[in-house]
Design a protein around this motif. Structure first.
Motif, PDB file in Angstrom:
ATOM      1  N   TYR A 237      56.769 -10.616   4.833  1.00  0.00           N
ATOM      2  CA  TYR A 237      57.614  -9.364   5.143  1.00  0.00           C
ATOM      3  C   TYR A 237      57.461  -8.477   3.850  1.00  0.00           C
ATOM      4  O   TYR A 237      57.543  -7.041   4.138  1.00  0.00           O
ATOM      5  CB  TYR A 237      59.116 -10.124   4.807  1.00  0.00           C
ATOM      6  N   TRP A 238      56.589  -8.859   2.954  1.00  0.00           N
ATOM      7  CA  TRP A 238      56.115  -7.900   1.745  1.00  0.00           C
ATOM      8  C   TRP A 238      55.270  -6.797   2.375  1.00  0.00           C
ATOM      9  O   TRP A 238      55.154  -5.723   1.815  1.00  0.00           O
ATOM     10  CB  TRP A 238      55.492  -8.602   0.705  1.00  0.00           C
ATOM     11  N   LYS A 239      54.622  -7.124   3.400  1.00  0.00           N
ATOM     12  CA  LYS A 239      53.604  -6.153   3.914  1.00  0.00           C
ATOM     13  C   LYS A 239      54.140  -4.834   4.489  1.00  0.00           C
ATOM     14  O   LYS A 239      53.595  -3.662   4.860  1.00  0.00           O
ATOM     15  CB  LYS A 239      52.872  -6.597   5.070  1.00  0.00           C
ATOM     16  N   LYS A 240      55.740  -5.057   4.943  1.00  0.00           N
ATOM     17  CA  LYS A 240      56.400  -3.644   5.076  1.00  0.00           C
ATOM     18  C   LYS A 240      56.368  -2.768   3.819  1.00  0.00           C
ATOM     19  O   LYS A 240      56.472  -1.546   4.127  1.00  0.00           O
ATOM     20  CB  LYS A 240      57.834  -4.000   5.230  1.00  0.00           C
ATOM     21  N   PHE A 241      55.935  -3.381   2.590  1.00  0.00           N
ATOM     22  CA  PHE A 241      56.112  -2.369   1.252  1.00  0.00           C
ATOM     23  C   PHE A 241      54.609  -2.052   0.847  1.00  0.00           C
ATOM     24  O   PHE A 241      54.821  -1.106   0.178  1.00  0.00           O
ATOM     25  CB  PHE A 241      57.049  -2.967   0.353  1.00  0.00           C
ATOM     26  N   ASP A 287      71.277 -25.698  -8.863  1.00  0.00           N
ATOM     27  CA  ASP A 287      70.165 -25.533  -9.306  1.00  0.00           C
ATOM     28  C   ASP A 287      68.889 -26.035  -8.643  1.00  0.00           C
ATOM     29  O   ASP A 287      67.752 -25.399  -8.378  1.00  0.00           O
ATOM     30  CB  ASP A 287      70.070 -25.763 -10.898  1.00  0.00           C
ATOM     31  N   PHE A 288      68.799 -27.340  -8.222  1.00  0.00           N
ATOM     32  CA  PHE A 288      67.682 -27.966  -7.613  1.00  0.00           C
ATOM     33  C   PHE A 288      67.741 -27.295  -6.114  1.00  0.00           C
ATOM     34  O   PHE A 288      66.634 -27.773  -5.760  1.00  0.00           O
ATOM     35  CB  PHE A 288      67.702 -29.423  -7.847  1.00  0.00           C
ATOM     36  N   SER A 289      68.688 -27.192  -5.660  1.00  0.00           N
ATOM     37  CA  SER A 289      68.718 -26.702  -4.039  1.00  0.00           C
ATOM     38  C   SER A 289      68.216 -25.309  -3.740  1.00  0.00           C
ATOM     39  O   SER A 289      67.501 -25.194  -2.949  1.00  0.00           O
ATOM     40  CB  SER A 289      69.915 -26.828  -3.574  1.00  0.00           C
ATOM     41  N   TYR A 290      68.388 -24.450  -4.767  1.00  0.00           N
ATOM     42  CA  TYR A 290      68.126 -22.854  -4.341  1.00  0.00           C
ATOM     43  C   TYR A 290      66.722 -22.745  -4.126  1.00  0.00           C
ATOM     44  O   TYR A 290      66.504 -22.335  -2.953  1.00  0.00           O
ATOM     45  CB  TYR A 290      68.829 -22.249  -5.588  1.00  0.00           C
ATOM     46  N   ARG A 291      65.859 -22.784  -5.030  1.00  0.00           N
ATOM     47  CA  ARG A 291      64.442 -22.523  -4.707  1.00  0.00           C
ATOM     48  C   ARG A 291      63.909 -23.313  -3.607  1.00  0.00           C
ATOM     49  O   ARG A 291      63.227 -22.887  -2.670  1.00  0.00           O
ATOM     50  CB  ARG A 291      63.449 -22.764  -5.950  1.00  0.00           C
ATOM     51  N   GLN A 292      64.102 -24.713  -3.444  1.00  0.00           N
ATOM     52  CA  GLN A 292      63.744 -25.687  -2.345  1.00  0.00           C
ATOM     53  C   GLN A 292      64.081 -24.765  -1.076  1.00  0.00           C
ATOM     54  O   GLN A 292      63.393 -24.858  -0.164  1.00  0.00           O
ATOM     55  CB  GLN A 292      64.472 -27.002  -2.614  1.00  0.00           C
ATOM     56  N   VAL A 293      65.484 -24.444  -0.949  1.00  0.00           N
ATOM     57  CA  VAL A 293      65.748 -23.928   0.668  1.00  0.00           C
ATOM     58  C   VAL A 293      65.225 -22.769   0.670  1.00  0.00           C
ATOM     59  O   VAL A 293      64.480 -22.517   1.729  1.00  0.00           O
ATOM     60  CB  VAL A 293      67.253 -23.936   0.341  1.00  0.00           C
ATOM     61  N   MET A 294      65.038 -21.859  -0.304  1.00  0.00           N
ATOM     62  CA  MET A 294      64.539 -20.528   0.042  1.00  0.00           C
ATOM     63  C   MET A 294      62.975 -20.437   0.425  1.00  0.00           C
ATOM     64  O   MET A 294      62.475 -19.880   1.151  1.00  0.00           O
ATOM     65  CB  MET A 294      64.650 -19.635  -1.186  1.00  0.00           C
ATOM     66  N   ALA A 295      62.290 -21.678  -0.385  1.00  0.00           N
ATOM     67  CA  ALA A 295      60.795 -21.765  -0.174  1.00  0.00           C
ATOM     68  C   ALA A 295      60.384 -22.684   0.848  1.00  0.00           C
ATOM     69  O   ALA A 295      59.341 -22.921   1.210  1.00  0.00           O
ATOM     70  CB  ALA A 295      60.294 -22.368  -1.496  1.00  0.00           C
ATOM     71  N   GLY A 296      61.560 -23.152   1.565  1.00  0.00           N
ATOM     72  CA  GLY A 296      61.182 -23.878   2.909  1.00  0.00           C
ATOM     73  C   GLY A 296      61.072 -22.805   4.195  1.00  0.00           C
ATOM     74  O   GLY A 296      61.255 -23.344   5.219  1.00  0.00           O
ATOM     75  N   HIS A 297      61.418 -21.601   3.744  1.00  0.00           N
ATOM     76  CA  HIS A 297      61.407 -20.604   4.920  1.00  0.00           C
ATOM     77  C   HIS A 297      60.081 -19.631   4.782  1.00  0.00           C
ATOM     78  O   HIS A 297      59.574 -19.581   3.661  1.00  0.00           O
ATOM     79  CB  HIS A 297      62.518 -19.593   5.062  1.00  0.00           C
ATOM     80  N   LYS A 298      60.026 -18.863   5.804  1.00  0.00           N
ATOM     81  CA  LYS A 298      58.980 -17.813   5.790  1.00  0.00           C
ATOM     82  C   LYS A 298      59.586 -16.449   6.210  1.00  0.00           C
ATOM     83  O   LYS A 298      60.034 -16.540   7.369  1.00  0.00           O
ATOM     84  CB  LYS A 298      57.352 -18.152   6.527  1.00  0.00           C
ATOM     85  N   LEU A 299      59.601 -15.545   5.452  1.00  0.00           N
ATOM     86  CA  LEU A 299      60.175 -14.153   5.780  1.00  0.00           C
ATOM     87  C   LEU A 299      59.268 -13.311   6.425  1.00  0.00           C
ATOM     88  O   LEU A 299      58.252 -13.190   5.728  1.00  0.00           O
ATOM     89  CB  LEU A 299      61.000 -13.638   4.322  1.00  0.00           C
ATOM     90  N   ILE A 300      59.520 -12.954   7.483  1.00  0.00           N
ATOM     91  CA  ILE A 300      58.556 -11.861   8.295  1.00  0.00           C
ATOM     92  C   ILE A 300      59.495 -10.903   8.949  1.00  0.00           C
ATOM     93  O   ILE A 300      60.738 -10.936   8.749  1.00  0.00           O
ATOM     94  CB  ILE A 300      57.678 -12.481   9.306  1.00  0.00           C
ATOM     95  N   GLU A 304      60.869  -4.604  15.406  1.00  0.00           N
ATOM     96  CA  GLU A 304      61.840  -3.388  15.019  1.00  0.00           C
ATOM     97  C   GLU A 304      62.024  -3.430  13.584  1.00  0.00           C
ATOM     98  O   GLU A 304      62.860  -2.653  12.863  1.00  0.00           O
ATOM     99  CB  GLU A 304      63.190  -3.569  15.660  1.00  0.00           C
ATOM    100  N   GLY A 305      61.193  -4.198  12.888  1.00  0.00           N
ATOM    101  CA  GLY A 305      61.326  -4.250  11.417  1.00  0.00           C
ATOM    102  C   GLY A 305      62.508  -5.166  10.564  1.00  0.00           C
ATOM    103  O   GLY A 305      62.572  -5.068   9.581  1.00  0.00           O
ATOM    104  N   ARG A 306      63.186  -5.815  11.506  1.00  0.00           N
ATOM    105  CA  ARG A 306      64.340  -6.462  11.114  1.00  0.00           C
ATOM    106  C   ARG A 306      63.752  -8.213  10.275  1.00  0.00           C
ATOM    107  O   ARG A 306      62.848  -8.333  10.977  1.00  0.00           O
ATOM    108  CB  ARG A 306      65.391  -7.022  12.196  1.00  0.00           C
ATOM    109  N   PRO A 307      64.459  -8.426   9.410  1.00  0.00           N
ATOM    110  CA  PRO A 307      64.261  -9.768   8.819  1.00  0.00           C
ATOM    111  C   PRO A 307      64.343 -10.870   9.778  1.00  0.00           C
ATOM    112  O   PRO A 307      65.354 -10.961  10.491  1.00  0.00           O
ATOM    113  CB  PRO A 307      65.190 -10.086   7.813  1.00  0.00           C
ATOM    114  N   VAL A 308      63.297 -11.662   9.844  1.00  0.00           N
ATOM    115  CA  VAL A 308      63.186 -12.852  10.729  1.00  0.00           C
ATOM    116  C   VAL A 308      62.918 -14.021   9.465  1.00  0.00           C
ATOM    117  O   VAL A 308      61.688 -13.954   8.927  1.00  0.00           O
ATOM    118  CB  VAL A 308      62.289 -12.953  11.613  1.00  0.00           C
TER     119      VAL A 308
END
Length: 654
Positions: A237-241, A287-300, A304-308
């Motif tokens: 997703y960062w490649k939008k910017f 505290d121990f769930s937050y980064r684990q959950v976020m980092a188990g995904h990939k944001l693209i 249409e430019g919408r988050p997936v």
């Protein structure tokens, strides 16, 4: 939060490939590892008057700098090391700020170092990244020449390494690391030295440290292409910017102070809310769930430019975008940013409208990571050649591109009530949080089809799988029936927000009638049954929590009170089992059940054993959601995104 011991400690957490953990009590007692436990080796040394003291990574020929403390918050892991000469503070900050998807999507972790000197000594910190970061199969590794920023307002240097002859998006699978992409280290100009050592296949950074001085190193990774999304290869997703990763690194340095303030504020607010909801044990779990959950995904971004936002089903089968993995995780995204929740749902809606998916119920997944090219769960036997088993790294056919009439899926292995209920509930929850049905409106034909399936088959489900598929098929599943009831109500809630009062009443009354049937036929003494036809059984009824979320009043208050009281009676050392058949449990579902009560002390009785598991388990893997409630031994599933379910009490308890 101060930590003395936990199953696994997050260090670098961005996606399912760029994910580094410490699975030891002290950072130097083991190699740093990928969530799958494969080595992703980083080494850290503090030079004191020219002598190396190791503080990160197992290094038998170096003296260690003793670790004296560890703190973990939602975005930061902070270690302190100390001997008679110095004290060294080392922080790993992955700024996964949910309300800023630009910053969130940057694949960059800050490593900050600060030394306090007790004696007159010279000090410098040195960090090494091995080629584990860029390869998992044999092949030569090359290093980029050092680069310099072109920006005048923030000058920095970087170096990088990569595997030769890369096959980008060259495999799919589960417990595997990446075999392509470029790993970077970067420092501000004049603050350190960088090098690539071809003979040792590693990047190094050396930063001299003066008393009280804080210096920053950035570790970053460019996977070049991240996901094949329905036939289109997509970057992050960062490649939008940004045009390239050095531009991202420049933004990270330029905005460091602001980002650190935002991370601190976010962490502080989350811990304060968690403390009010259920006390310090709940703070630990969040505290121990937050980064684990976020980092188990990939944001693209889609076309249409919408988050997936695509999950990986870690340590399970490697599926991407699994609906019944998104479902338990959804509370976290409802708490912090519904755009991420929408990013979970969009790809399933898109696939469901394709000709190959001709069922009247929702699909299970979108493929196998990193190929979001059509469901791979429950294939017909003729489509399950040995080359496509989950142990393989082969890439499945692009089922999403198959024409209408092509038979691909085995109906017996689908989860019709489960996934249809999940999609209806998640969609309605997003609309409820936004107080608008606008997100659901383009998908109403699908949602109507799925709710009618629940009406026909969900009141007393026939034999089929549910999300707890490891427990096998089950007829007359009471908890699955509860999901169908709440799925029907979810559709009614969407209609209500659209101003369709007559239609709302019709579906709401259906849900109410089914709930009355459920209460009458599921009850046994002081609890409800596992299955309608199994006297003497019981199970966690986590699905009824949505009745509280929607305030729909389908189930009596006494149902929730009796259930929670019964779960506490059945609680083992590390939590309440999933049901009466086995002693294993699921931490996400326990936390959902803990949100059924308004009594904080009762809530804590369900939460405390899960926190004890995280602190005491001998299974040194990132926070497992499936483990034995008696022994604390991990059964399967590590580093999974379902731990977003830990946030259900935060979502429900105001």
């Amino acid at each position: 939060m101060k930590v003395t011991r936990a199953a696994s400690i997050p260090l670098i957490t961005h996606d399912s490939y760029f994910s580094v953990w410490s699975q030891a009590d002290c950072l130097y007692e083991d190699d740093t590892r990928h969530w799958s436990q494969e080595p992703l080796r980083m080494f850290g040394f503090l030079e004191i008057d020219g002598k190396d003291y190791c503080f990160m990574g197992r290094h038998a020929d170096r003296e260690y700098l003793p670790q004296v403390s560890l703190d973990v918050t939602a975005t930061v892991t902070r270690y302190v090391f100390e001997n008679e000469q110095v004290k060294l503070e080392v922080s790993f900050i992955s700024p996964l700020l949910p309300d800023d998807l630009d910053v969130f999507s940057r694949p960059c972790t800050y490593l900050q170092f600060q030394v306090t000197k007790k004696q007159e000594v010279s000090t410098a910190v040195r960090v090494e990244l091995t080629s584990d970061f860029v390869k998992r199969t044999p092949g030569p590794v090359f290093g980029g020449e050092q680069g310099w920023s072109i920006s005048e307002d923030e000058r920095f240097r970087y170096t990088y390494m990569y595997k030769g002859n890369q096959h980008i998006l060259g495999h799919s699978g589960d417990n595997i690391t990446i075999d392509w992409g470029n790993a970077y280290l970067a420092v501000r100009e004049d603050e350190g030295e960088l090098a690539f050592w071809k003979d040792r296949e590693l990047l190094t950074a050396r930063l001299p440290l003066e008393e009280g001085q804080k210096k920053t190193l950035i570790a970053a990774f460019d996977d070049i292409l991240s996901i094949n999304y329905l036939g289109d290869a997509k970057g992050g997703y960062w490649k939008k910017f940004y045009r390239n990763l050095p531009e991202v690194i420049g933004a990270c340095f330029r905005e460091e102070a602001e980002v650190m303030e935002k991370c601190a504020a976010f962490d502080r607010a989350m811990e304060e809310k968690a403390e009010k909801v259920a006390g310090p044990d709940y703070v630990l779990l969040c505290d121990f769930s937050y980064r684990q959950v976020m980092a188990g995904h990939k944001l693209i971004a889609d076309n249409e430019g919408r988050p997936v936002f695509l999950s990986k089903e870690c340590d399970s089968n490697g599926c991407i975008g699994t609906v019944d993995v998104s479902y338990p995780s959804i509370p976290m995204f409802l708490c912090f940013n519904t755009e991420l929740a929408k990013g979970l749902l969009r790809p399933i809606f898109e696939f469901s409208n394709l000709p190959v998916w001709h069922f009247d119920f929702a699909p299970h997944d979108l493929g196998r990571y990193p190929y979001a090219t059509g469901q791979v769960y429950g294939l017909l036997e003729k489509n399950q050649g040995t080359e496509y088993t989950q142990e393989s790294e082969m890439i499945y056919p692009f089922y999403a591109a198959y024409p209408d009439g092509k038979e691909v899926y085995d109906f017996a292995m689908q989860m019709p009530v489960e996934e249809s209920g999940n999609m209806l509930l998640m969609t309605a929850a997003v609309c409820r949080m936004e107080n608008s049905a606008s997100f659901a409106e383009p998908y109403m034909p699908l949602l109507e089809k799925w709710v009618n399936y629940l009406i026909q088959y969900g009141k007393d489900p026939e034999e089929q799988l549910c999300t707890d598929d490891f427990a096998g098929h089950l007829c007359h599943n009471v908890n699955l029936s509860a999901k169908a009831i709440m799925g029907i109500e979810a559709y009614a809630q969407i209609l209500k927000m659209q101003g369709k009062e007559k239609e709302y009443i019709r579906y709401h009354e259906t849900a109410r009638d089914y709930a009355a049937y459920w209460e009458a036929h599921a009850a046994e003494d002081d609890h409800t049954l596992l299955a309608y036809d199994r006297p003497g059984s019981w199970s966690l009824k986590y699905n009824i929590i949505w009745d509280k979320f929607f305030d729909s009043g389908l189930f009596g208050a006494d149902v929730f009170e009796r259930e929670v009281k019964y779960y506490i009676q059945k609680c083992e050392c590390y939590g309440t089992p999933l049901d009466n058949r086995k002693t294993y449990t699921k931490s996400d579902w326990i936390l959902w059940c803990s949100a059924m009560t308004d009594d904080q002390e009762v809530r804590r009785k369900l939460i405390r054993p899960v926190a004890d598991f995280l602190r005491e388990t001998k299974s040194r893997v990132p926070f497992s959601d499936w483990y034995d409630a008696k022994t604390g031994e991990y059964c399967h599933f590590k580093g999974r995104t379902v731990q977003g379910g830990i946030f259900m009490p935060m979502l429900l308890v105001q």
